[in-house]
Design an enzyme around this catalytic site. Sequence first.
Site, PDB file in Angstrom:
ATOM      1  N   ASP A   1      -2.547   8.980  -7.958  1.00  0.00           N
ATOM      2  CA  ASP A   1      -3.238   9.694  -6.885  1.00  0.00           C
ATOM      3  C   ASP A   1      -2.953  11.179  -7.035  1.00  0.00           C
ATOM      4  O   ASP A   1      -1.784  11.595  -7.066  1.00  0.00           O
ATOM      5  CB  ASP A   1      -2.767   9.208  -5.516  1.00  0.00           C
TER       6      ASP A   1
ATOM      7  N   ASP B   1     -12.475   0.570   1.994  1.00  0.00           N
ATOM      8  CA  ASP B   1     -11.158   0.771   2.590  1.00  0.00           C
ATOM      9  C   ASP B   1     -11.246   0.357   4.050  1.00  0.00           C
ATOM     10  O   ASP B   1     -12.117   0.845   4.778  1.00  0.00           O
ATOM     11  CB  ASP B   1     -10.732   2.238   2.494  1.00  0.00           C
TER      12      ASP B   1
END
Length: 247
Positions: free
Chosen positions: A8, A129
């Site tokens: 990330d 998500d």
Amino acid sequence: MQIWPAIDLLGGKCVRLQQGDYGRETVFSDDPVAMALKFQSAGAKYLHLVDLDGARDGQPTNHEIVREIVAAVDMQCELGGGIRSEKTIDNLFATGLHRLVLGTAALDDPDWLREMAKAHPEQLVLGIDARDGYVATHGWLEVSDVRATDLATQFHDVSLAAIIYTDIATDGMLQGPNVPEMEKMQKQVSVPVVASGGVTTIEDVRALADVGLAGAIVGRALYQGTIDLSEAIEVAETGVIASSKDQ
């Protein structure tokens, strides 16, 4: 089952967030390229990249470091975060990325996703998500009124490479994945589902493989040493570990 170690990116650094909260950031490396090479040396064939700046701001901002990572490794790389225009898609594929993950754009403009999938069949991944079963968007800063399973089935006829299903409640918490929810999503759709969020131990990997998930993204557990990448890959591919570590 495929294992996708995760990098990330925030401000060019390799970080992890807890439950998608930008205020709960841990920096694990100032050198994402070195981290990618480390994953490759452990046997990884796939790499999941997230542009957290892009997810928050609406357009990718870690373009150069992504290009460097893709050029340095011999893995299938995918990227998500802030991909909301055709120009961005074209620019990112030009870096050598194998797949792109679209999330917010799919919810905001389903027809656009369909268009892009026609132009790039089997190259786009739908990133779903969810928090409490509802789709979260814009870097997880907003929660919609759309159920995750409903969004997935809405695109049953689209030529997607996969669906990445992230359970925000477990993401970055090292408390195990939501296996029943992941299994439910895989049974709901015909495309491969990649589980994301909470994968912490070898047993978590085995549990996801046992219920038929196509892949699993592993993040914080790799950085904090609760899971060995080589073992995770072995379990995902064969279901067993030759090493004594699992005895």
